[in-house]
Design a protein around this motif. Sequence first.
Motif, short mmCIF file in Angstrom:
data_model
loop_
_atom_site.label_atom_id
_atom_site.label_comp_id
_atom_site.label_asym_id
_atom_site.label_seq_id
_atom_site.Cartn_x
_atom_site.Cartn_y
_atom_site.Cartn_z
N SER A 163 0.68 -1.44 -0.05
CA SER A 163 -0.02 -0.05 -0.06
C SER A 163 0.83 1.24 -0.07
CB SER A 163 -1.02 -0.18 1.33
OG SER A 163 -0.04 -0.25 2.27
N ILE A 164 2.05 1.09 0.46
CA ILE A 164 3.04 2.44 0.37
C ILE A 164 3.62 2.75 -1.07
CG2 ILE A 164 5.27 3.07 1.41
CD1 ILE A 164 4.82 1.49 3.64
N PRO A 165 3.24 4.01 -1.32
CA PRO A 165 3.48 4.46 -2.76
C PRO A 165 5.13 4.23 -2.92
CG PRO A 165 2.53 6.23 -1.56
CD PRO A 165 2.82 5.08 -0.68
N TYR A 166 5.39 3.95 -4.23
CA TYR A 166 6.85 3.83 -4.84
C TYR A 166 7.69 2.66 -4.39
CZ TYR A 166 5.78 8.65 -6.12
OH TYR A 166 5.08 9.65 -6.74
#
Lengths: 263, 271
Positions: free
Chosen positions: A96-99
């Motif tokens: 779920s954490i971007p990048y």
Amino acid sequence: MELFQYVQKETILHKLNPMTKVIIMAVLTIMSLLTMDIIILVGILSVVVLMFIVSRLEKELSKQLVYLFFIGLSLLILTVISMGEGTVVFTLIPKSIPYVGGAIPITIEGVTFGSSLALRFSIMILSFQMLLLTTQPKDIVHIMIDKFKIPQDYALMFLIAIRFVPTVYMEAKKINEAQISRGYHPSGLLIGKIKSAYPIITPLVLNSLARAEILGMAIETKGYGSAKRTSIQNFKMGSKDILLSAIFIAVLPFYVALLLNLF
Amino acid sequence: MKAISIENLDYSYKNGFEALKKINLEIGSGEFVAIVGENGSGKTTLVKHFNGLLLPSNGKVSIFGEDTRKSTRTYLTSNVGLIFQNPDTMLFADTVEKEVLFGLRNIDIEETKNRVDKSLKSVGLDNYKEKFPRYLSRGERQRLAFACIIAMKPKIIILDEPTTGLDARESRKLLDIAEDLRSKGHTIIIVTHSMELVAEYSKRTIVMENGSIFYDGPTRDLLSRRDNKLIKKPAITELSHLYDGILRLDNFSVEDIASELASIYKTRGGI
């Protein structure tokens, strides 16, 4: 500090010929190197632990286990983190954490491989320890020179290295106490700890070098290397030695055959 | 308040060896105390309790009223300085000045320059500031170790067998520095085998035997006891014990007295 130090006991393993113990150690090490199967490795490790119990070295074993646990755990963690391919169980960084989400996957293969490595490492260290704990260093050197034809200088270097592990440990303890008396308090973080090891490492290295120089002079004054070396003891293989060596050597081809599914 | 007070101290090492048994002791500020005893009698184990390197298995050790179990490392280091037998266990810096600075930085002292200069001057090493500590002689290295501790201004200074490997002159230099510090109010504790130095510098002596205190009292009384086999008395004390009569110094030359003592020494079977 029992690490690498001979422990005097009256057990069957202590009384065995050093050559027999070298054979046992070599067979167990080869066996552990030939497989990655965790169950087999646990079985081999159990044999090594049993040997510690037979030698009445349970106390020494329990002390070693603490170190082995942490080294094994480090091996496991490093392998798991670095081995990204295989069946992913979860990722250390949530998707779920971007990048960066989904990075550092934890795989079943990684855990299995890491566990095998940790077990192998434990078997090798413990079987080598078994040899050192139940055999006088001079007897090991005797075997190295007479049976394995290792040059005397190298055998002596090995003996001195083993002999000085407890001495260097005691020296490090004294240096640590001396620096603590001057208010030395290593920083809590890993980098800080490495940096602040300087006041301990420097005197330790310098004192060890000074000790090595004195030792060199001492053995020279005792005539080291001036004549052909003779031995007081003559190690002969007894019936127990022959039997145990034969068993362990005989196990090896069966073990290989088992691994290759030849039965 | 006592500098050091110990109540019922027991200490056992991890291997079960009982190094100290029921030690009760008080040392006041400004005292010069010698701790003597055979090897393995517990002298070093005892002094390691004073700066918290070891904590009691049972009992209590207090430094200026503060229990060492509850004290912080900074408190103990600032109040108790311990100089080890071998100075090489502590020397690591590349200059004498940096070596002294190490301790000061550890206890967050800011006025470092003044302290470094003063401490090096007090041990006679003020001209060696830029030298590499390992290039100094053994006696100088021992004095440098002393300076490192003096700079931290601890109220209690412990010297653990400081004269081992030193010649008589260097030993005396070291003890003179310690006596000078005592005269300024510091408490000095010396662990030693040299009864000559004890007789000369220390008014109070503690004799240890098998982890217990065998004797604690005036050095003078200890030396006057003829029955004590635990310590090797100074030669002159032994001679005085061998000589039962009164040695009159009037009308005798030094040679006459020496010859008289030598004859007693020979006839009574030596020291």
